[in-house]
Structure formats: C-alpha cells, structure tokens
Design an enzyme around this catalytic site. Structure first.
Site, PDB file in Angstrom:
ATOM      1  CG  ASN A   9       6.631  26.031  34.230  1.00 15.02           C
ATOM      2  OD1 ASN A   9       6.252  27.205  34.334  1.00 15.02           O
ATOM      3  ND2 ASN A   9       7.500  25.635  33.306  1.00 15.02           N
ATOM      4  CE  LYS A  11       5.403  24.338  29.867  1.00 15.05           C
ATOM      5  NZ  LYS A  11       6.373  23.688  29.012  1.00 15.05           N
ATOM      6  CG  HIS A  96      11.601  25.706  31.977  1.00  9.93           C
ATOM      7  ND1 HIS A  96      11.258  25.675  30.639  1.00  9.93           N
ATOM      8  CD2 HIS A  96      10.803  24.800  32.602  1.00  9.93           C
ATOM      9  CE1 HIS A  96      10.283  24.789  30.471  1.00  9.93           C
ATOM     10  NE2 HIS A  96       9.992  24.244  31.651  1.00  9.93           N
ATOM     11  CD  GLU A  98       8.868  25.929  27.773  1.00  7.18           C
ATOM     12  OE1 GLU A  98       8.373  26.768  28.547  1.00  7.18           O
ATOM     13  OE2 GLU A  98       8.387  24.786  27.608  1.00  7.18           O
ATOM     14  CD  GLU A 168      11.187  20.426  33.546  1.00  8.88           C
ATOM     15  OE1 GLU A 168      10.059  20.095  33.877  1.00  8.88           O
ATOM     16  OE2 GLU A 168      11.452  21.526  33.039  1.00  8.88           O
ATOM     17  N   GLY A 174       6.442  19.026  26.736  1.00 13.11           N
ATOM     18  CA  GLY A 174       5.347  19.444  25.869  1.00 13.11           C
ATOM     19  C   GLY A 174       5.156  18.565  24.646  1.00 13.11           C
ATOM     20  CB  SER A 213       5.090  14.605  28.403  1.00 14.58           C
ATOM     21  OG  SER A 213       5.327  15.501  27.325  1.00 14.58           O
TER      22      SER A 213
HETATM   23  C1  PEP Z   1       7.702  22.131  32.061  1.00 13.82           C
HETATM   24  O1  PEP Z   1       7.309  23.155  31.519  1.00 13.82           O
HETATM   25  O2  PEP Z   1       8.511  22.212  32.984  1.00 13.82           O
HETATM   26  C2  PEP Z   1       7.198  20.844  31.579  1.00 13.82           C
HETATM   27  C3  PEP Z   1       7.683  19.751  32.100  1.00 13.82           C
HETATM   28  O3  PEP Z   1       6.228  20.886  30.609  1.00 13.82           O
HETATM   29  P1  PEP Z   1       5.251  19.678  30.161  1.00 13.82           P
HETATM   30  O4  PEP Z   1       4.766  19.020  31.424  1.00 13.82           O
HETATM   31  O5  PEP Z   1       4.164  20.347  29.386  1.00 13.82           O
HETATM   32  O6  PEP Z   1       6.069  18.742  29.337  1.00 13.82           O
END
Ligand code: PEP
Length: 249
Positions: A9, A11, A96, A98, A168, A174, A213
């Site tokens: 992803n 973003k 997601h 976000e 997630e 992040g 992460s």
């Molecule tokens: C994501 O955006 O779905 C995600 C898991 O981000 P990150 O790997 O940066 O934590």
C-alpha cells in the site's frame, strides 16, 4: 495455506514518475514466482503507469486504495469502482485505518464500498483493526468483529468467499510497533471463526493478511505465523529494493 499474498500500500506516495522508476527496479529484481501473489496498491493517478510497467507481468495484480460507492455522478474528487475496473485495477482496499480514522469513514460506508466493489467486479480487501485504547481496554475482538460483520453486511455469502481481509491494528500502522506473530495469529483465528459462522465453508477461501509496520526484518516471522495468509505493507513497500526482499519473504 494458499500461496501467501504480499501486498504493498503506497498510500499517498509515488506519482507516475516515481512509480516508473520503482517498477524498473522492482521488476529487474523480482522474477515471476508461482508460490506467491504480489499485489500493488498505488495512488489512483498512478494505476495506469504501474499497469503499463506490468504489461508482460500478469502475475502481479494492481488495486486502488479507496473507492466511492456510487458508480458515477456529481461527487467531485471521488473514484468509482467501475472506473477503477475500467482503468485495469482488479482489487480495492476498503476501510483502511487511515480512511476510518483520518477521514472519518464509518462501518456503514465500508459496507457500501464493499458492495460497490463486488458489483463492479473488483475484489475487496477489507481492512479491520483496533486502536491502542481499544486494545488496552480489552476490546480488540469486539472492534474487529464489529468492523468485519458490518463490512460484509451488504454482500452475498458467495461474494464474501471472493474477498480478502487485512487485520491491521491501528497502533501498529506506521509506528514501528508490530503485533507479535502470536498476537496476529490469535486475532486471525477470531476473524476466521467469525467468517465461518457467517458464510460457512466459503470462509476457507478468504485470505487474512496482517499489516502494521511489516518490514524486511520481520516479514518472514509474521508470514510464518498460524493463520497469516499474507502481509499488507505500507511504509516499507515504498523503497523498491526493500519491497523486493519483502515480496520474496
Ligand atoms: C498500511 O498502510 O496498510 C500499513 C500497514 O502501513 P505500515 O506498513 O507503514 O505500518
């Protein structure tokens, strides 16, 4: 387990110029493999650039990061599922964290988006996950199940069987903190059980990915955890070489 799914992803990163450079490096180092499925979720303006780079690599799929539930009309700034499909995307990330926590997307809206994706022939990847305070107050299971049940509420059981779920935890996205493989397995088992009770044996075909992460150092351990069918990677998917080693995890 089905073959693992490694999904990136991006973003709001990598416009067309960056994406061309990324794809040159990635494709030079990542040879076609039968034992895994790679998916890229670039920003919508970059989808056609990524697909052009993949013209000889149908083994890699491309999705969009969000859709709106209406098919067309006066919805400035939005992207519909049929348009994403027409551009060549085959999947859509929905719900997601976000979208939920920066843009205020509700469970009911994720349900409409999942239904719109299915109508248009896009495969929805529904994201669910608890915030830190919810985890600390023992609500992980309740939050994840609420988001899951709400997210699939407007589609038929056979369509649920064609979806993907990404667990997630919001506190892991992040932040550099990951769920342990055991924690991820525990929540994945809860999701798998709930899916079985909602759609029966069709649940078996629904991959459940972990995200939060993930990086090249922890990807293999997380992917080896029970019930983890793949990884959804944000920050660590932005660097082509780093992503290549995760894709090979
Ligand atoms: C994501 O955006 O779905 C995600 C898991 O981000 P990150 O790997 O940066 O934590």
């Amino acid at each position: 387990m089905q073959r693992p799914i490694l999904a990136a992803n991006w973003k709001m990163n990598h416009g067309p110029s960056d994406a061309r450079a990324f794809m040159r490096t990635f494709l030079a180092h990542y040879a076609r493999r039968q034992d895994r499925q790679v998916i890229l979720f670039p920003p919508a303006v970059t989808v056609t650039t990524v697909l052009a780079a993949l013209k000889d690599r149908p083994d890699i799929q491309v999705g969009v990061q969000n859709i709106y539930w209406e098919d067309k009309g006066a919805f400035t700034g939005e992207l519909s599922a049929p348009m994403a499909r027409d551009a060549g995307a085959t999947l859509a990330l929905i719900g997601h964290s976000e979208r939920r926590h920066v843009f205020g997307e509700t469970d009911a809206e994720t349900a409409r988006k999942v239904a719109a994706a299915v109508r248009a022939g896009l495969i929805p990847m529904l994201c669910v996950g608890e915030k830190l305070d919810e985890r600390e107050s023992g609500q992980t299971e309740a939050v994840v199940l609420r988001q899951l049940r709400a997210g699939i509420a407007e589609v038929e059981p056979h369509a649920v069987g064609g979806m993907l779920i990404a667990y997630e935890p919001v506190w892991a996205i992040g932040t550099g903190k990951t769920a342990t493989p055991a924690d991820a397995s525990a929540v994945h088992a809860v999701i798998a059980d709930a899916l079985r009770s909602q759609v029966g044996e069709r649940a078996r075909s629904v991959p459940i990915l972990y995200g939060g992460s993930v990086n090249r150092g922890n990807a293999t351990a997380l992917l080896s955890a029970d019930g983890v069918d793949g990884l959804l990677v944000g920050g660590a998917s932005l660097d082509a070489e780093g992503w290549t080693s995760i894709a090979r995890a």
